[in-house]
Design an enzyme around this catalytic site. Structure first.
Site, PDB file in Angstrom:
ATOM      1  N   HIS A 100       2.499   9.325   4.109  1.00 26.03           N
ATOM      2  CA  HIS A 100       1.832  10.774   3.153  1.00 26.03           C
ATOM      3  C   HIS A 100       1.083  11.997   4.100  1.00 26.03           C
ATOM      4  O   HIS A 100      -0.053  11.769   3.714  1.00 26.03           O
ATOM      5  CB  HIS A 100       1.687  10.946   1.648  1.00 26.03           C
ATOM      6  CG  HIS A 100       2.402  10.158   0.928  1.00 26.03           C
ATOM      7  ND1 HIS A 100       4.031  10.663   0.538  1.00 26.03           N
ATOM      8  CD2 HIS A 100       2.577   9.069   0.330  1.00 26.03           C
ATOM      9  CE1 HIS A 100       4.332  10.288  -1.167  1.00 26.03           C
ATOM     10  NE2 HIS A 100       3.600   9.045  -0.727  1.00 26.03           N
ATOM     11  N   HIS A 110       9.095   6.059   4.252  1.00 28.41           N
ATOM     12  CA  HIS A 110       8.903   5.191   3.811  1.00 28.41           C
ATOM     13  C   HIS A 110      10.082   4.153   4.690  1.00 28.41           C
ATOM     14  O   HIS A 110      11.072   4.720   5.546  1.00 28.41           O
ATOM     15  CB  HIS A 110       9.821   5.227   2.948  1.00 28.41           C
ATOM     16  CG  HIS A 110      10.727   3.835   2.135  1.00 28.41           C
ATOM     17  ND1 HIS A 110      11.794   4.173   2.063  1.00 28.41           N
ATOM     18  CD2 HIS A 110      10.380   3.013   1.637  1.00 28.41           C
ATOM     19  CE1 HIS A 110      12.062   2.129   1.677  1.00 28.41           C
ATOM     20  NE2 HIS A 110      10.474   2.192   1.057  1.00 28.41           N
ATOM     21  N   GLY A 263       3.918  -9.147  -8.231  1.00 24.76           N
ATOM     22  CA  GLY A 263       3.510  -8.812  -7.506  1.00 24.76           C
ATOM     23  C   GLY A 263       0.998  -8.053  -8.113  1.00 24.76           C
ATOM     24  O   GLY A 263       1.227  -7.868  -8.937  1.00 24.76           O
ATOM     25  N   ARG A 264       1.680  -8.461  -6.868  1.00 19.12           N
ATOM     26  CA  ARG A 264      -0.178  -6.526  -7.301  1.00 19.12           C
ATOM     27  C   ARG A 264      -0.171  -5.294  -7.062  1.00 19.12           C
ATOM     28  O   ARG A 264       0.552  -5.147  -5.926  1.00 19.12           O
ATOM     29  CB  ARG A 264      -1.110  -7.417  -5.594  1.00 19.12           C
ATOM     30  CG  ARG A 264      -2.453  -6.658  -5.830  1.00 19.12           C
ATOM     31  CD  ARG A 264      -3.061  -7.288  -4.871  1.00 19.12           C
ATOM     32  NE  ARG A 264      -4.294  -6.319  -4.217  1.00 19.12           N
ATOM     33  CZ  ARG A 264      -4.749  -5.914  -3.563  1.00 19.12           C
ATOM     34  NH1 ARG A 264      -3.999  -5.278  -3.416  1.00 19.12           N
ATOM     35  NH2 ARG A 264      -6.071  -5.641  -3.716  1.00 19.12           N
TER      36      ARG A 264
END
Length: 305
Positions: A100, A110, A263-264
Site C-alpha cells: 500500500h 498484490h 494460521g497466524r
C-alpha cells in the site's frame, strides 16, 4: 526430474521473500522491514516469516509473508471444489505480499505464489501450485497498465502460447467483487490447481511469475512516486482501499484458507491497509479523474491489442 520436492520449493520461496524485501527497501529509501518469525500454534505444524515495512517514504505499508503450515486434515476452503481430498494430511507453503503506497498515483499491488501437497497412506500424493499478481490503481496511466500486462505476458512466454490469455482472464474473473459488479483493479495473472505440466515445469512457471513481479511493479513506482497530490486524491485512495478490504474478507481464498487452517491471524491480515474509509453511496463526478477509473480502467479488456 519430476519427483515432487517440497524442500526445493521452500528454499525458493524464502529466497524470493528476501529478494523482494531488499528491492522494496531500496525503492523506499527510508524504512526497513521488521522481521517476525513465528511458529504455528494449535493443531498441526509449521510457521513462517512475516516481514512488514511501515511509514516509509514511498510505502505506507508493505507486507511480505512466507508461511508453511501442515495438518492432518485440509480445511473446508481447500476441499470445497475437491471433495476427494477430504481426510488427507496436507502441507501448504507460499509467499504472499501486499503493498500500500503513500502516493495515490502509485497503485496498490498484490502477489502470491504457493504450493500444496495432500497425502494419504497407500495413495499417490496430490499436489498443485497456484499464484499470480494483480494491480489496483487509483489514478491509472494507460502506459503503466500496458507495461504491467506486457510484463505479465513475459512471465508466461516460456510456456504454452495461451498461458497469458488464460491466466489473465482467470485474474479478471477472480478479482471481481460480485456484490459491487466491479473489478478490484486492472488485473494481471491468476492460476490455481497447476500440476498438469508435471512438477518441474509447474514449479518453473510458478517461479517465473514470482520472479517477474518486481519488473512489473517497480518501474511504475519510480515513475509515479514524486507526483504531487492533494487531499482529494488521498481521500479517494482511502475510499478505494475499502474495495481491497471487502475482497480480502469476503472472497479471497488465501485469507479463508489461512483462517480455517489455524494460521497466524496477524500475518494473514497484514494485507489490509493501515488506513481506509467508506463513504455511503459514493458516485464520482462525471468527467472527473475518479470517474475515469470506473469507466475506462476497471472494465476487463485486452490491454495489449
Amino acid at each position: 526430474m519430476n519427483t515432487v520436492d517440497s524442500e526445493q520449493v521452500k528454499a525458493y520461496l524464502i529466497q524470493l521473500q528476501e529478494h523482494i524485501c531488499t528491492a522494496l527497501e531500496k525503492a523506499d529509501n527510508k524504512a526497513t522491514f521488521l522481521t517476525d518469525e513465528w511458529t504455528r500454534e494449535g493443531g498441526g505444524g509449521g510457521g513462517g516469516i512475516t516481514k512488514v515495512l511501515t511509514n516509509g517514504h514511498v510505502f505506507e505499508q508493505a507486507g511480505v509473508n512466507f508461511s508453511q503450515v501442515s495438518g492432518d486434515q485440509l480445511p473446508p476452503s481447500a476441499t470445497a471444489a475437491r471433495p476427494e481430498l477430504a481426510g488427507r494430511s496436507f502441507q501448504a507453503m507460499g509467499v504472499s505480499l501486499v503493498i500500500h503506497p503513500n502516493n495515490p498515483y502509485i497503485p496498490t499491488t498484490h502477489m502470491n505464489v504457493r504450493f500444496f501437497i495432500a497425502e494419504k497412506t497407500g495413495e499417490d500424493p496430490v499436489w498443485w501450485f497456484g499464484g499470480g499478481f494483480d494491480l489496483t490503481p487509483y489514478y491509472p496511466f494507460k502506459e503503466d497498465v500496458v507495461h504491467w500486462h506486457q510484463n505479465s505476458k513475459a512471465a508466461c512466454a516460456p510456456f504454452a502460447n495461451d498461458t497469458y490469455d488464460r491466466y489473465k482472464k482467470w485474474c479478471d474473473d477472480y478479482f471481481y467483487l460480485k456484490h459491487r459488479k466491479e473489478a478490484r483493479g486492472v488485473g494481471g495473472l491468476f492460476f490455481d490447481d497447476l500440476n498438469e505440466l508435471g512438477f518441474e515445469q509447474s514449479f518453473a512457471l510458478t517461479q517465473s511469475v514470482g520472479n517477474h513481479f518486481l519488473s512489473g511493479y517497480l518501474p511504475i513506482v519510480e515513475k509515479r512516486k514524486n507526483t504531487p497530490f492533494t487531499d482529494r486524491e488521498r481521500q479517494f485512495q482511502l475510499y478505494r482501499r475499502g474495495r481491497y478490504v471487502e475482497f480480502n474478507l469476503v472472497y479471497d481464498r488465501g485469507t479463508l484458507f489461512g483462517l480455517q487452517s489455524g494460521g497466524r491471524t496477524e500475518s494473514i491480515l497484514m494485507s489490509l491497509p493501515p488506513m481506509v474509509s467508506w463513504q455511503y453511496n459514493y458516485t464520482p463526478e462525471s468527467g472527473s479523474p475518479e470517474a475515469e477509473l470506473y469507466e475506462k480502467y476497471l472494465p476487463a479488456q485486452d490491454w495489449l491489442n
